[in-house]
Design a protein around this motif. Structure first.
Motif, PDB file in Angstrom:
ATOM      1  N   GLU A  40      91.079  51.909  78.696  1.00 61.58           N
ATOM      2  CA  GLU A  40      91.103  50.630  79.411  1.00 61.58           C
ATOM      3  C   GLU A  40      89.775  49.906  79.230  1.00 61.58           C
ATOM      4  O   GLU A  40      89.753  48.691  79.040  1.00 61.58           O
ATOM      5  N   ASP A  47      90.340  60.969  79.920  1.00 61.12           N
ATOM      6  CA  ASP A  47      90.169  59.932  80.928  1.00 61.12           C
ATOM      7  C   ASP A  47      90.705  58.604  80.380  1.00 61.12           C
ATOM      8  O   ASP A  47      90.118  58.008  79.490  1.00 61.12           O
ATOM      9  N   SER A  79      90.697  55.767  81.575  1.00 62.05           N
ATOM     10  CA  SER A  79      89.900  54.561  81.780  1.00 62.05           C
ATOM     11  C   SER A  79      89.018  54.270  80.562  1.00 62.05           C
ATOM     12  O   SER A  79      88.570  53.146  80.399  1.00 62.05           O
ATOM     13  N   LEU A  80      88.807  55.280  79.699  1.00 58.91           N
ATOM     14  CA  LEU A  80      88.057  55.016  78.459  1.00 58.91           C
ATOM     15  C   LEU A  80      88.808  54.003  77.600  1.00 58.91           C
ATOM     16  O   LEU A  80      88.217  53.078  77.043  1.00 58.91           O
TER      17      LEU A  80
END
Lengths: 275, 383
Positions: free
Chosen positions: A164, A159, A161-162
């Motif tokens: 980010e 993922d 978004s980790l």
């Protein structure tokens, strides 16, 4: 679930299949405990070939060289392969991406003889003394692509978004890789290392091409000995190798199984606790 | 343009009405293109300090891109973004004084709840003692004290959401960005969380920017809403204004349910207008018609709950009154929606609150009824 009585057809298929896979190894293991010097004649149980192996310095030297090459080349291949996988998974589209990914995977399908020969030509033209380091470099070259494939598949399920989130919280990109990304893809990286290590351990062709005086790996040693006739000593060392690999594989699968069971239990508890 | 008041509204916080107020966040003519696709098209928006602002729109309207540009994950193709007077161009995400709560929560799976919350503080090099007291404070804030040592996968969805919230608040950012923060929660939990979020924002006196596709959520939590559509902002206003005074068909239809009729302006006197509507073959009187001229083709919009129905002709002469027939009734429990037939295949909806436990309705299928609404109950939409 209902337990069905296994049919004779299924049992027979299973026995035949497994015999085909494991009978040669079983015979090898059995004969490593043979007291007789003749490989094909059973002369009673004995562990003397294991004892004599310990005093066979050539064999031990070869094992030591193989181990050192395996560890260094696997480590180097893991670093390079992980970097390559990161670029392929993260960089998106860039000029020459298809070429780059094709070139990374090429050694997977390239015949070993050609890889070995081309590396030999390279080392000769560079006037490089052949030995430990050339084998190590050669093994790194072909193991790297396996690592890249394994790590890339792990990154595909990661993922983004980790990363980010980490950067959003003030963590610079390189630190983000080491504190967030690497721990998450570690199983893939470790699997890549193990793969690279075993590939290096049992490589004969490429090592033969790139070797020089004083650098004989275990597979080379075994191969040259076998040409003079199979000795029970060879059976013994092969049994040890099989044992090491088996223990490694079983341990790894047990650990991952236990982690998965623990995780599932935790998740069930979390769901049960929320109300 | 001065906004007309929508009746007596108590308004404690409205810096956007003060022309001298300085925006805290300012998008100035921002455009973002991905290849040929224009995600955000020459868009300007001002958000004020301590405002709870919602970017509302369907998928692909550019709301998430706006937020990601503010967080620094995307770079505007054109235009500038200012935060507290500072141009954000060239500042990487890890140096921006904003924190984001991700839709997927993005909790670090290999760290405990505590470590997750402490992560941002550690990056700032805060002393360990201060970090631990701040983490405790955050855990108290989201009521997760007893879960400090757990890993994210040992938590329920609602708990994870609160950890993500605590983590993004821990650094006390100038702006908290919330990307669809409640999309993964069930309805009941979502409503509770919305109220908690509002209380939190008031207590912390921070600026919140939320991205959502859920209009009820935006209406509940936000001070002001930007309704977005295909890279443009269609309207920026308070929830009340957006609902009662939509500036376009798009906004009117996007927020809530609405009846729309085509009509032609036949009379105009100061703020009052008369509309001829072919559908009802009657004239509609409108108070507060705004900028329309006689002869304009317009759309008349009225919310279903503002349309009254009765069996007898209403006595007040000031309202608009039309006779029609009940076609269908949708019983929703709290309210009933009456579909009333005006002409062949043309209906108007009226929402009636079910204030009594009547199983037998006073007005039922095929009844001849009177529709009525006040002169100021609807709006005229040009374009």
């Amino acid at each position: 679930m209902e337990h069905r009585k296994p049919s004779w057809f299924n049992i027979t298929s299973l026995v035949l299949g497994f015999s085909f896979l494991y009978l040669p190894i079983v015979i090898l293991v059995i004969y490593s405990f043979n007291a007789s010097r003749l490989v094909t004649v059973w002369g009673g149980f004995s562990t003397k070939w294991y004892v004599s192996l310990l005093s066979n310095e050539q064999m031990l030297d070869a094992a030591w060289v193989t181990l050192r090459i395996g560890v260094t080349s696997a480590t180097l291949a893991t670093v390079l392969g992980t970097i390559a996988a990161m670029v392929l998974a993260r960089q998106g589209r860039f000029f020459g991406r298809t070429l780059f990914s094709g070139m990374i995977y090429a050694p997977l399908v390239m015949p070993e003889v050609i890889l070995g020969l081309s590396l030999l030509l390279l080392f000769v033209s560079l006037d490089q003394a052949r030995g430990f380091w050339t084998i190590m470099i050669a093994h790194t070259t072909f193991a790297m692509c396996y690592v890249a494939v394994v790590v890339q598949s792990r990154l595909a399920g990661f993922d983004r978004s980790l990363e980010e989130a980490a950067m959003d919280l003030g963590c610079p990109p390189v630190k983000t890789f080491f504190t967030i990304t690497l721990p998450q893809i570690l199983p893939g990286v470790a699997a890549g290392w193990m793969l690279a290590f075993t590939l290096s351990l049992d490589d004969l062709v490429i090592a033969s091409f790139t070797t020089g005086p004083g650098a004989t790996t275990l597979p080379m040693k075994i191969y040259s000995q076998v040409r003079l006739g199979v000795t029970p000593e060879i059976n013994a060392i092969c049994t040890i190798l099989v044992a090491i690999v088996t223990v490694g594989v079983i341990t790894a699968s047990l650990i991952s199984k236990r982690q998965q069971v623990q995780r599932e239990r935790d998740e069930r508890m979390a769901i049960a606790n929320q109300y | 343009m001065a906004k007309k008041p929508i009746g007596p509204v108590r308004r404690a916080f409205a810096p956007w009405e003060d022309p001298s107020a300085i925006p805290f966040i300012e998008f100035r003519n921002v455009t973002k293109r991905f290849g040929d696709f224009v995600a955000v098209d020459n868009l300007s928006l001002s958000i004020y300090e301590r405002e709870f602002h919602a970017l509302l729109g369907g998928s692909g309207c550019g709301k998430t891109t706006m937020m990601r540009m503010l967080a620094g994950f995307e770079t505007p193709t054109e235009g500038q973004i200012f935060l507290d007077g500072q141009d954000l161009a060239g500042i990487p995400p890890y140096r921006r004084p904003v924190n984001m709560m991700f839709q997927s929560y993005a909790l670090f799976p290999h760290m405990t709840v505590e470590a997750n919350i402490a992560f941002g503080l550690k990056q700032d090099g805060m002393p360990a003692a201060e970090i631990s007291s701040r983490v405790q404070e955050m855990l108290r804030l989201v009521k997760l004290e007893q879960f400090a040592k757990r890993k994210p996968h040992q938590l329920s969805g609602g708990q994870r959401q609160r950890v993500a919230l605590a983590r993004s608040l821990a650094k006390r950012p100038k702006v908290l960005l919330l990307d669809e923060p409640m999309a993964a929660l069930d309805k009941k939990l979502r409503e509770e969380t919305q109220l908690e979020l509002m209380t939190l924002q008031e207590d912390l006196r921070m600026t919140f920017l939320i991205v959502t596709h859920d209009q009820e959520e935006a209406m509940t939590v936000a001070d002001r809403i930007s309704v977005m559509d295909r890279g443009h902002i269609r309207q920026v206003a308070t929830p009340g204004e957006i609902y009662e005074m939509p500036n376009s068909r798009f906004v009117a239809e996007f927020i809530g349910d609405i009846n729309l009729f085509h009509g032609k302006v036949t009379q105009k006197q100061s703020e009052d207008a008369q509309l001829y509507c072919d559908l009802t073959d009657s004239t509609i009187n409108i108070q507060g018609a705004g900028d329309v001229r006689v002869g304009d083709e317009v759309t008349f919009a009225i919310r279903p709950e503002k349309v009254r129905i009765s069996l007898d002709k209403p006595a007040e002469s000031n309202a608009n009154v039309i006779q029609a027939e009940v076609w269908d009734i949708a019983y929703m429990g709290d309210v009933s929606i009456y579909h009333i037939k005006l002409a062949e295949d043309e209906f108007i909806r009226s929402v009636v609150a079910n204030t009594t436990r009547l199983v037998e309705r006073p007005i039922t299928w095929d009844d001849k009824i009177w529709l009525s609404w006040d002169r100021d109950a609807g709006v005229i939409l040009t374009n």
